[in-house]
Scaffold this motif. Sequence first.
Motif, PDB file in Angstrom:
ATOM      1  N   ALA A  45       0.828  -1.210   0.000  1.00 46.26           N
ATOM      2  CA  ALA A  45       0.000   0.000   0.000  1.00 46.26           C
ATOM      3  C   ALA A  45       0.864   1.261   0.000  1.00 46.26           C
ATOM      4  O   ALA A  45       0.572   2.233  -0.701  1.00 46.26           O
ATOM      5  N   ASP A  46       1.937   1.228   0.786  1.00 44.24           N
ATOM      6  CA  ASP A  46       2.852   2.371   0.818  1.00 44.24           C
ATOM      7  C   ASP A  46       3.484   2.615  -0.543  1.00 44.24           C
ATOM      8  O   ASP A  46       3.584   3.752  -1.014  1.00 44.24           O
ATOM      9  N   ALA A  47       3.916   1.523  -1.176  1.00 45.26           N
ATOM     10  CA  ALA A  47       4.568   1.668  -2.484  1.00 45.26           C
ATOM     11  C   ALA A  47       3.579   2.170  -3.527  1.00 45.26           C
ATOM     12  O   ALA A  47       3.930   2.997  -4.380  1.00 45.26           O
ATOM     13  N   VAL A  48       2.326   1.691  -3.450  1.00 47.87           N
ATOM     14  CA  VAL A  48       1.315   2.154  -4.404  1.00 47.87           C
ATOM     15  C   VAL A  48       1.017   3.638  -4.168  1.00 47.87           C
ATOM     16  O   VAL A  48       0.873   4.414  -5.106  1.00 47.87           O
ATOM     17  N   ALA A  49       0.974   4.015  -2.883  1.00 46.03           N
ATOM     18  CA  ALA A  49       0.674   5.415  -2.554  1.00 46.03           C
ATOM     19  C   ALA A  49       1.743   6.358  -3.103  1.00 46.03           C
ATOM     20  O   ALA A  49       1.471   7.521  -3.385  1.00 46.03           O
ATOM     21  N   ALA A  50       2.961   5.839  -3.261  1.00 45.42           N
ATOM     22  CA  ALA A  50       4.052   6.676  -3.781  1.00 45.42           C
ATOM     23  C   ALA A  50       4.045   6.761  -5.304  1.00 45.42           C
ATOM     24  O   ALA A  50       4.790   7.553  -5.884  1.00 45.42           O
ATOM     25  N   LEU A  51       3.203   5.958  -5.957  1.00 47.14           N
ATOM     26  CA  LEU A  51       3.147   5.998  -7.424  1.00 47.14           C
ATOM     27  C   LEU A  51       2.425   7.254  -7.897  1.00 47.14           C
ATOM     28  O   LEU A  51       1.521   7.740  -7.212  1.00 47.14           O
ATOM     29  N   PRO A  52       2.785   7.771  -9.067  1.00 47.55           N
ATOM     30  CA  PRO A  52       2.052   8.932  -9.615  1.00 47.55           C
ATOM     31  C   PRO A  52       0.728   8.491 -10.239  1.00 47.55           C
ATOM     32  O   PRO A  52       0.545   8.570 -11.453  1.00 47.55           O
ATOM     33  N   LEU A  53      -0.190   8.027  -9.400  1.00 46.44           N
ATOM     34  CA  LEU A  53      -1.436   7.445  -9.920  1.00 46.44           C
ATOM     35  C   LEU A  53      -2.373   8.490 -10.515  1.00 46.44           C
ATOM     36  O   LEU A  53      -3.168   8.181 -11.404  1.00 46.44           O
ATOM     37  N   VAL A  54      -2.287   9.719 -10.028  1.00 49.18           N
ATOM     38  CA  VAL A  54      -3.170  10.752 -10.581  1.00 49.18           C
ATOM     39  C   VAL A  54      -2.803  11.003 -12.040  1.00 49.18           C
ATOM     40  O   VAL A  54      -3.655  11.035 -12.934  1.00 49.18           O
ATOM     41  N   THR A  55      -1.503  11.145 -12.277  1.00 42.45           N
ATOM     42  CA  THR A  55      -1.048  11.304 -13.656  1.00 42.45           C
ATOM     43  C   THR A  55      -1.417  10.083 -14.484  1.00 42.45           C
ATOM     44  O   THR A  55      -1.954  10.207 -15.592  1.00 42.45           O
ATOM     45  N   ALA A  56      -1.143   8.899 -13.949  1.00 39.60           N
ATOM     46  CA  ALA A  56      -1.411   7.669 -14.700  1.00 39.60           C
ATOM     47  C   ALA A  56      -2.888   7.540 -15.044  1.00 39.60           C
ATOM     48  O   ALA A  56      -3.247   6.923 -16.041  1.00 39.60           O
ATOM     49  N   GLY A  57      -3.754   8.129 -14.214  1.00 42.38           N
ATOM     50  CA  GLY A  57      -5.187   8.042 -14.452  1.00 42.38           C
ATOM     51  C   GLY A  57      -5.695   8.952 -15.553  1.00 42.38           C
ATOM     52  O   GLY A  57      -6.825   8.808 -15.996  1.00 42.38           O
ATOM     53  N   HIS A  58      -4.855   9.888 -15.974  1.00 43.73           N
ATOM     54  CA  HIS A  58      -5.200  10.736 -17.117  1.00 43.73           C
ATOM     55  C   HIS A  58      -4.618  10.112 -18.376  1.00 43.73           C
ATOM     56  O   HIS A  58      -3.397  10.117 -18.547  1.00 43.73           O
ATOM     57  N   PRO A  59      -5.458   9.575 -19.243  1.00 49.28           N
ATOM     58  CA  PRO A  59      -4.891   8.931 -20.420  1.00 49.28           C
ATOM     59  C   PRO A  59      -4.116   9.920 -21.285  1.00 49.28           C
ATOM     60  O   PRO A  59      -4.384  11.123 -21.267  1.00 49.28           O
ATOM     61  N   TYR A  60      -3.159   9.387 -22.015  1.00 49.24           N
ATOM     62  CA  TYR A  60      -2.316  10.176 -22.918  1.00 49.24           C
ATOM     63  C   TYR A  60      -1.583  11.281 -22.166  1.00 49.24           C
ATOM     64  O   TYR A  60      -1.545  12.418 -22.600  1.00 49.24           O
ATOM     65  N   ASN A  61      -1.028  10.934 -21.005  1.00 49.18           N
ATOM     66  CA  ASN A  61      -0.298  11.941 -20.248  1.00 49.18           C
ATOM     67  C   ASN A  61       1.129  12.134 -20.762  1.00 49.18           C
ATOM     68  O   ASN A  61       1.833  13.020 -20.299  1.00 49.18           O
ATOM     69  N   ALA A  62       1.544  11.302 -21.702  1.00 47.91           N
ATOM     70  CA  ALA A  62       2.857  11.459 -22.362  1.00 47.91           C
ATOM     71  C   ALA A  62       4.011  11.425 -21.365  1.00 47.91           C
ATOM     72  O   ALA A  62       5.072  11.968 -21.621  1.00 47.91           O
ATOM     73  N   GLU A  63       3.807  10.732 -20.253  1.00 45.91           N
ATOM     74  CA  GLU A  63       4.847  10.671 -19.234  1.00 45.91           C
ATOM     75  C   GLU A  63       5.902   9.599 -19.540  1.00 45.91           C
ATOM     76  O   GLU A  63       7.094   9.813 -19.363  1.00 45.91           O
TER      77      GLU A  63
END
Lengths: 396, 396
Positions: free
Chosen positions: B261-279
Amino acid sequence: MATRHHDLTDPAAAETAGPVTGEALAGYLRAQATEFLRALRLHRETGGPGNGAGGSVDAARALRRSARRITGSLHTYRPLLDADWSEEIRPELAWLSGTLALEHAYEARLERLLTALQRLSGAAVPTLPEPLTGATAARAGTTLKSRPAHTTLAPSGAPAPAAAPTPTAAPAPPGTGPHPTAPPDRGNLTVGAAKAGALLERQLTLARTRAHSTALQALGSSRFHAVADKVALLASEVPLTAGAATTDLRPLAAAAEERLADAVAALPLVTAGHPYNAEALVHGLSPDPAPHPQDAPWHQVRLLLRLHRYAREVLHAGTEPADVRLLPAGQALDRHRDAAEAAAAAAQAARTPRIAPATAYALGVLHADQRHEVEAARYAFQRCWQKDRQERVPTS
Amino acid sequence: MATRHHDLTDPAAAETAGPVTGEALAGYLRAQATEFLRALRLHRETGGPGNGAGGSVDAARALRRSARRITGSLHTYRPLLDADWSEEIRPELAWLSGTLALEHAYEARLERLLTALQRLSGAAVPTLPEPLTGATAARAGTTLKSRPAHTTLAPSGAPAPAAAPTPTAAPAPPGTGPHPTAPPDRGNLTVGAAKAGALLERQLTLARTRAHSTALQALGSSRFHAVADKVALLASEVPLTAGAATTDLRPLAAAAEERLADAVAALPLVTAGHPYNAEALVHGLSPDPAPHPQDAPWHQVRLLLRLHRYAREVLHAGTEPADVRLLPAGQALDRHRDAAEAAAAAAQAARTPRIAPATAYALGVLHADQRHEVEAARYAFQRCWQKDRQERVPTS
């Protein structure tokens, strides 16, 4: 011939009393013709197209803007206008608008591609200016500086938190103070990316210079003066048909709307609504060098959406709050077109003889990146189109 | 040290009477050790790894599967096990599992990249087999035919309606009948795509052959026989600590869950949730040839998710319906890893000296395509992770 009726017209339109007739069209055309003449005057005063002055760029844009609206209205409301006159002026205005658009298009394309190269190199965060090394970077810096800042050219629809700023309009990070002469940060580009940027710059600058000359020639031609004279006449007198004064414009506007709805219905919107569908790059390595055939229906919708917008402007002259609704859809399709053309330019540059493999590799990455921008634009269009329809269901 | 408690554990777990103690762990480890020995026997019978026989591939997979579960359980439930023994066997099992995994990884990577090249060439629809031209295609065809069909290797998460079939397992279109000897359709690849495919095939086949030799060597080594002996012992007797019989496993499983859970919380999930974020492509042209640092946290979550799954298997031996919930998240992260490694392989191949620009261009497109697969996998993970949590709110 739509089987379903897509009610895109503002319900408020039905509430305005009485039919909208030819007089509204005449008023609109006179206003646009006046706008055209004003832009033309401004254009002459600021010294011709593409000399880098902001005023001239604005003037050229205003010229194209009114030319597009006049041709669009002549198309949609054709039955109300003198046929001979209409058939004569329409292609001439399209020629003028197209000729003036080219220079700006090449400029915007180059900016889009150089911005993407920066982003792909991880140069997302504007840092303190690094010393540029190599003639290429110095050359690029000079050329970039001479270009006016078009902040609107940056890809705007994608929610990219680390999106690269446009090289010319990078906001200075707080605390670093202004760097009026800071060249764009190219210090951390790979050799391939730098060479790809230089190659694109060479090719697109050449194309832009040619377009500039063509535009200058066009503006000095007798053909142009004939168009300008016709528009000057239009500003005072619109050649309506005999029955135009009593003809309702709304069925013609509705027909334009239906053409749009039919074209949208033919789009693969279900696919586009699934992010990362990998559709736009399907022909990324196709041996066929022609533009992607899958793009054509989207380009067509872009044109029909514009015609629909202009048709609505005629109906709701002055009171156009509903125009805002169509704006994001149109912007998504503009982005679709820009990205598709930028991708094609990258692919084209990769066919240059005797380039280094590293340059070709960077151009391949760039091409794929822009094709994904194409896909992202389709997704954005699908989203605002569906959202638009969902939100409108309760009001109808 | 999670500030919030992510309750991923099945609520049904709390309903089982009494604490789950060391005996459950011992039972799980014995079962996995037995599984390991069975797979080892099967592996010897089918004639060593990577000879193309399906049985051998399955056996190697089963070997790795049980080895991973044993090492994972030893890690999570460390306090219940004899420390010396545990510290000795864990790295040995990891070595074995890693050695056996390599050959398959290279094979899967090549298949992924060749499938992507097909897709990028617009060869999406399987047509009647076209005659192959050129030594490259013939060579590739032969190599592909000798490879067993791994239908599970195709990118599965993306909703691509026109997704390319795997070259080896293309379903025949209705009406065309079976083509048992039909070679993969490479007729419409560009020169660049064909050459890129041949280059990748050469490089990854070489790597695979080396991995094969290494695996063969490993399986004949005294080091391997020592591990096998240890696992054979484990199948009959698990070296638990004195207090293991009365120690509750659940706090240790919860700790593993919290690390996830800690490792997932550190992921940039907000960005990942926006498709085509070009990250994911931000460093696509970075001069740094190292693996993308942005991938590391995702790889880490992939490992922690696996540990969490295995920890749960120990708790709910036999009754594991909730495992299905974690499966798509794990698959998305597997796809993330596979695409990241494939993208790196394409970039690596592009650094081969003296390749043609067209080859480099195709590899650039391929690299970007795989990095977008990386981004798509992050999006897929974010979706099923958020969905998972949303759906679970009413039940908790």
